[in-house]
Structure formats: structure tokens, C-alpha cells
Design a protein around this motif. Structure first.
Motif, PDB file in Angstrom:
ATOM      1  N   VAL A 209     104.127 -23.604  73.644  1.00 25.29           N
ATOM      2  CA  VAL A 209     104.898 -23.488  72.412  1.00 25.29           C
ATOM      3  C   VAL A 209     105.507 -22.092  72.360  1.00 25.29           C
ATOM      4  CG1 VAL A 209     104.807 -23.449  69.891  1.00 25.29           C
ATOM      5  CG2 VAL A 209     103.501 -25.166  71.164  1.00 25.29           C
ATOM      6  N   VAL A 210     106.808 -22.071  72.104  1.00 25.79           N
ATOM      7  CA  VAL A 210     107.539 -20.819  71.924  1.00 25.79           C
ATOM      8  C   VAL A 210     107.962 -20.764  70.472  1.00 25.79           C
ATOM      9  CG1 VAL A 210     109.600 -19.510  72.558  1.00 25.79           C
ATOM     10  CG2 VAL A 210     108.412 -20.888  74.287  1.00 25.79           C
ATOM     11  N   ARG A 211     107.606 -19.696  69.798  1.00 26.03           N
ATOM     12  CA  ARG A 211     108.106 -19.447  68.448  1.00 26.03           C
ATOM     13  C   ARG A 211     109.067 -18.278  68.559  1.00 26.03           C
ATOM     14  NH1 ARG A 211     102.939 -21.144  67.968  1.00 26.03           N
ATOM     15  NH2 ARG A 211     102.519 -22.717  66.390  1.00 26.03           N
ATOM     16  N   GLY A 212     110.233 -18.423  67.937  1.00 25.80           N
ATOM     17  CA  GLY A 212     111.200 -17.363  68.104  1.00 25.80           C
ATOM     18  C   GLY A 212     112.353 -17.446  67.132  1.00 25.80           C
ATOM     19  N   VAL A 213     113.365 -16.664  67.451  1.00 29.04           N
ATOM     20  CA  VAL A 213     114.567 -16.566  66.632  1.00 29.04           C
ATOM     21  C   VAL A 213     115.734 -17.063  67.478  1.00 29.04           C
ATOM     22  CG1 VAL A 213     116.077 -14.986  65.383  1.00 29.04           C
ATOM     23  CG2 VAL A 213     113.610 -14.597  65.397  1.00 29.04           C
ATOM     24  N   ALA A 214     116.510 -17.977  66.903  1.00 30.13           N
ATOM     25  CA  ALA A 214     117.637 -18.573  67.618  1.00 30.13           C
ATOM     26  C   ALA A 214     118.950 -18.082  67.024  1.00 30.13           C
ATOM     27  CB  ALA A 214     117.565 -20.097  67.529  1.00 30.13           C
ATOM     28  N   ARG A 215     119.947 -18.052  67.884  1.00 26.40           N
ATOM     29  CA  ARG A 215     121.299 -17.730  67.435  1.00 26.40           C
ATOM     30  C   ARG A 215     122.294 -18.293  68.428  1.00 26.40           C
ATOM     31  NH1 ARG A 215     123.712 -13.630  70.241  1.00 26.40           N
ATOM     32  NH2 ARG A 215     122.330 -12.463  71.621  1.00 26.40           N
ATOM     33  N   GLN A 216     123.488 -18.524  67.944  1.00 24.01           N
ATOM     34  CA  GLN A 216     124.567 -18.984  68.811  1.00 24.01           C
ATOM     35  C   GLN A 216     125.121 -17.790  69.569  1.00 24.01           C
ATOM     36  OE1 GLN A 216     127.716 -21.041  66.758  1.00 24.01           O
ATOM     37  NE2 GLN A 216     129.147 -20.724  68.451  1.00 24.01           N
ATOM     38  N   LEU A 217     125.333 -17.960  70.869  1.00 18.41           N
ATOM     39  CA  LEU A 217     125.934 -16.881  71.647  1.00 18.41           C
ATOM     40  C   LEU A 217     127.407 -16.736  71.304  1.00 18.41           C
ATOM     41  CD1 LEU A 217     124.495 -17.365  75.262  1.00 18.41           C
ATOM     42  CD2 LEU A 217     123.663 -15.870  73.443  1.00 18.41           C
ATOM     43  N   THR A 218     127.894 -15.498  71.356  1.00 15.40           N
ATOM     44  CA  THR A 218     129.331 -15.272  71.216  1.00 15.40           C
ATOM     45  C   THR A 218     130.013 -15.818  72.473  1.00 15.40           C
ATOM     46  OG1 THR A 218     129.270 -13.125  72.310  1.00 15.40           O
ATOM     47  CG2 THR A 218     128.911 -13.147  69.906  1.00 15.40           C
ATOM     48  N   ASP A 219     131.320 -15.970  72.431  1.00 18.99           N
ATOM     49  CA  ASP A 219     132.058 -16.455  73.604  1.00 18.99           C
ATOM     50  C   ASP A 219     131.824 -15.544  74.807  1.00 18.99           C
ATOM     51  OD1 ASP A 219     133.030 -18.588  72.159  1.00 18.99           O
ATOM     52  OD2 ASP A 219     134.971 -17.642  71.735  1.00 18.99           O
TER      53      ASP A 219
ATOM     54  N   VAL B 283     120.719 -19.356  72.074  1.00 20.29           N
ATOM     55  CA  VAL B 283     119.652 -18.618  72.734  1.00 20.29           C
ATOM     56  C   VAL B 283     118.452 -18.548  71.790  1.00 20.29           C
ATOM     57  CG1 VAL B 283     120.545 -16.360  71.953  1.00 20.29           C
ATOM     58  CG2 VAL B 283     119.015 -16.478  73.924  1.00 20.29           C
ATOM     59  N   VAL B 284     117.266 -18.732  72.341  1.00 19.17           N
ATOM     60  CA  VAL B 284     116.019 -18.545  71.599  1.00 19.17           C
ATOM     61  C   VAL B 284     115.351 -17.308  72.174  1.00 19.17           C
ATOM     62  CG1 VAL B 284     113.769 -19.498  70.993  1.00 19.17           C
ATOM     63  CG2 VAL B 284     115.767 -21.013  71.157  1.00 19.17           C
ATOM     64  N   GLU B 285     115.220 -16.286  71.335  1.00 15.48           N
ATOM     65  CA  GLU B 285     114.524 -15.052  71.714  1.00 15.48           C
ATOM     66  C   GLU B 285     113.070 -15.215  71.289  1.00 15.48           C
ATOM     67  OE1 GLU B 285     115.919 -12.595  73.324  1.00 15.48           O
ATOM     68  OE2 GLU B 285     118.074 -12.847  72.979  1.00 15.48           O
ATOM     69  N   PRO B 286     112.145 -15.338  72.245  1.00 15.07           N
ATOM     70  CA  PRO B 286     110.741 -15.589  71.897  1.00 15.07           C
ATOM     71  C   PRO B 286     110.099 -14.421  71.145  1.00 15.07           C
ATOM     72  CG  PRO B 286     111.159 -16.144  74.181  1.00 15.07           C
ATOM     73  CD  PRO B 286     112.365 -15.395  73.681  1.00 15.07           C
ATOM     74  N   VAL B 287     109.317 -14.771  70.149  1.00 16.15           N
ATOM     75  CA  VAL B 287     108.473 -13.821  69.437  1.00 16.15           C
ATOM     76  C   VAL B 287     107.026 -14.008  69.887  1.00 16.15           C
ATOM     77  CG1 VAL B 287     107.591 -13.164  67.155  1.00 16.15           C
ATOM     78  CG2 VAL B 287     110.008 -13.711  67.452  1.00 16.15           C
ATOM     79  N   HIS B 288     106.672 -15.267  70.134  1.00 17.15           N
ATOM     80  CA  HIS B 288     105.301 -15.587  70.560  1.00 17.15           C
ATOM     81  C   HIS B 288     105.363 -16.785  71.509  1.00 17.15           C
ATOM     82  CE1 HIS B 288     100.934 -15.680  70.121  1.00 17.15           C
ATOM     83  NE2 HIS B 288     101.057 -16.997  70.166  1.00 17.15           N
ATOM     84  N   VAL B 289     104.701 -16.657  72.646  1.00 16.71           N
ATOM     85  CA  VAL B 289     104.610 -17.746  73.621  1.00 16.71           C
ATOM     86  C   VAL B 289     103.134 -17.999  73.878  1.00 16.71           C
ATOM     87  CG1 VAL B 289     105.145 -18.495  75.980  1.00 16.71           C
ATOM     88  CG2 VAL B 289     106.785 -17.065  74.712  1.00 16.71           C
TER      89      VAL B 289
ATOM     90  N   VAL C 227     120.002 -23.773  63.436  1.00 15.75           N
ATOM     91  CA  VAL C 227     119.637 -22.539  64.141  1.00 15.75           C
ATOM     92  C   VAL C 227     120.478 -21.353  63.686  1.00 15.75           C
ATOM     93  CG1 VAL C 227     118.716 -23.753  66.135  1.00 15.75           C
ATOM     94  CG2 VAL C 227     121.066 -22.969  66.186  1.00 15.75           C
ATOM     95  N   VAL C 228     121.713 -21.603  63.268  1.00 13.57           N
ATOM     96  CA  VAL C 228     122.561 -20.501  62.802  1.00 13.57           C
ATOM     97  C   VAL C 228     122.096 -20.014  61.428  1.00 13.57           C
ATOM     98  CG1 VAL C 228     124.897 -19.901  62.040  1.00 13.57           C
ATOM     99  CG2 VAL C 228     124.561 -21.115  64.192  1.00 13.57           C
ATOM    100  N   VAL C 229     121.743 -20.945  60.550  1.00 17.15           N
ATOM    101  CA  VAL C 229     121.346 -20.570  59.190  1.00 17.15           C
ATOM    102  C   VAL C 229     119.848 -20.266  59.105  1.00 17.15           C
ATOM    103  CG1 VAL C 229     121.202 -21.389  56.805  1.00 17.15           C
ATOM    104  CG2 VAL C 229     123.246 -21.833  58.152  1.00 17.15           C
ATOM    105  N   GLY C 230     119.024 -21.141  59.678  1.00 13.87           N
ATOM    106  CA  GLY C 230     117.579 -20.984  59.566  1.00 13.87           C
ATOM    107  C   GLY C 230     116.984 -19.959  60.500  1.00 13.87           C
ATOM    108  N   ARG C 231     117.522 -19.866  61.692  1.00 17.96           N
ATOM    109  CA  ARG C 231     117.177 -18.899  62.733  1.00 17.96           C
ATOM    110  C   ARG C 231     115.772 -19.027  63.316  1.00 17.96           C
ATOM    111  NH1 ARG C 231     120.266 -14.549  64.136  1.00 17.96           N
ATOM    112  NH2 ARG C 231     118.429 -13.267  64.245  1.00 17.96           N
ATOM    113  N   THR C 232     114.725 -19.199  62.537  1.00 18.30           N
ATOM    114  CA  THR C 232     113.393 -19.310  63.135  1.00 18.30           C
ATOM    115  C   THR C 232     113.196 -20.727  63.650  1.00 18.30           C
ATOM    116  OG1 THR C 232     112.371 -19.784  61.002  1.00 18.30           O
ATOM    117  CG2 THR C 232     112.346 -17.497  61.737  1.00 18.30           C
ATOM    118  N   VAL C 233     112.706 -20.820  64.886  1.00 20.79           N
ATOM    119  CA  VAL C 233     112.529 -22.108  65.541  1.00 20.79           C
ATOM    120  C   VAL C 233     111.208 -22.120  66.290  1.00 20.79           C
ATOM    121  CG1 VAL C 233     115.019 -22.483  65.804  1.00 20.79           C
ATOM    122  CG2 VAL C 233     113.728 -21.407  67.656  1.00 20.79           C
ATOM    123  N   ALA C 234     110.812 -23.316  66.684  1.00 22.34           N
ATOM    124  CA  ALA C 234     109.705 -23.492  67.625  1.00 22.34           C
ATOM    125  C   ALA C 234     110.196 -24.450  68.688  1.00 22.34           C
ATOM    126  CB  ALA C 234     108.468 -24.043  66.926  1.00 22.34           C
ATOM    127  N   LEU C 235     109.784 -24.204  69.904  1.00 24.89           N
ATOM    128  CA  LEU C 235     110.185 -25.038  71.021  1.00 24.89           C
ATOM    129  C   LEU C 235     108.923 -25.371  71.808  1.00 24.89           C
ATOM    130  CD1 LEU C 235     113.330 -24.626  73.026  1.00 24.89           C
ATOM    131  CD2 LEU C 235     111.223 -24.614  74.332  1.00 24.89           C
TER     132      LEU C 235
END
Length: 139
Positions: A90-100, A124-130, A68-76
Motif C-alpha cells: 500500500v502506497v499512501r501519497g499525494v497525487a497531481r497531474q503533471l504539466t505538459d 504522479v503519486v508522490e509516496p508519503v508512506h509505503v 486527484v487534482v482536487v483531493g490530492r491524497t490517495v492510496a494505491l
């Protein structure tokens, strides 16, 4: 990333409203997360929560966090199977690790892994399409 950039699979079944799709995401606690690791796609179960229009889950160091840190695009995907009906979101979105700091601000009491309590990183997964579908079962 725009909606047009995301490939959307044509499903059978009846479309769910956005409200119904988000209700299912809120009530079902286990989802399957698809993510990239190099040239491969992997899938893993995650315990998630919905917070402010985004999805959060905990993870430990390893391929999921790396993906998720390198690829970033995910589906859930979240499903519910009942006697005469199945629902799938199905959620398609962009994932990233939260800061502290973000992780501390997002502490959700139910955001924990059911399997391993030692998962210190929050993604966190920020949805682009749900999208969601309801299927009538014929058993």
C-alpha cells in the motif's frame, strides 16, 4: 505532509522490506487507486509505472482526474497472489497531474492504459508512506 499525518492500518502477516515493496510495485502493472470525489471515496484500477521513487499512471477527463487534482491524497494498492503466499503493498501519497513539460520529460514507453489508449493526462503519486506485507496461505 509528514508520516505522522497518515493513518497506518495495522496488518497481520510479515512486513516486507522497502526494497521488496518497491520491487513488487515495479513488477505488478495493475494497481487499485483510492481517491476522494467530494465526500465519497472511490476506487479504480490503474496501469502504473514506477519512475524515480514515484508512481505514474494515465487517465482521461472524469472523476479520477478530478479526484486527484482536487483531493490530492490517495492510496494505491498492488497485490500478488501465488500458490502458497500473497503479497500486498500500500502506497499512501499525494497525487497531481503533471504539466505538459513534466509529462514530456517523463514519457515512459510502458506508461499506457490497457483498456483505453486515449488517456492523455499523466498523474504522479508522490509516496508519503509505503508498506508491504507477506502472507503465508493455508489452502
Amino acid at each position: 505532509m509528514e508520516d505522522e499525518d497518515v493513518a497506518v492500518t495495522a496488518w497481520t502477516g510479515d512486513p516486507m522490506t522497502q526494497d521488496d515493496a518497491w520491487d513488487l510495485l515495479r513488477t505488478e502493472r495493475v494497481a487499485r487507486l483510492a481517491y476522494h470525489v467530494g465526500h465519497e471515496v472511490d476506487i479504480a484500477p490503474v496501469n502504473h509505472v514506477v519512475e524515480g521513487g514515484r508512481l505514474l499512471f494515465r487517465t482521461a477527463p472524469g472523476s479520477k482526474l478530478f479526484g486527484v487534482v482536487v483531493g490530492r491524497t490517495v492510496a494505491l494498492e498492488v497485490d500478488r497472489l501465488e500458490e502458497d503466499e500473497a503479497r500486498s503493498v500500500v502506497v499512501r501519497g499525494v497525487a497531481r497531474q503533471l504539466t505538459d513539460e513534466e509529462a514530456e520529460a517523463s514519457e515512459h514507453p510502458t506508461l499506457r492504459s490497457w483498456v483505453d489508449p486515449d488517456k492523455p493526462f499523466i498523474v504522479v503519486v508522490e509516496p508519503v508512506h509505503v508498506s508491504g506485507r507477506r502472507f503465508h496461505l493455508h489452502r
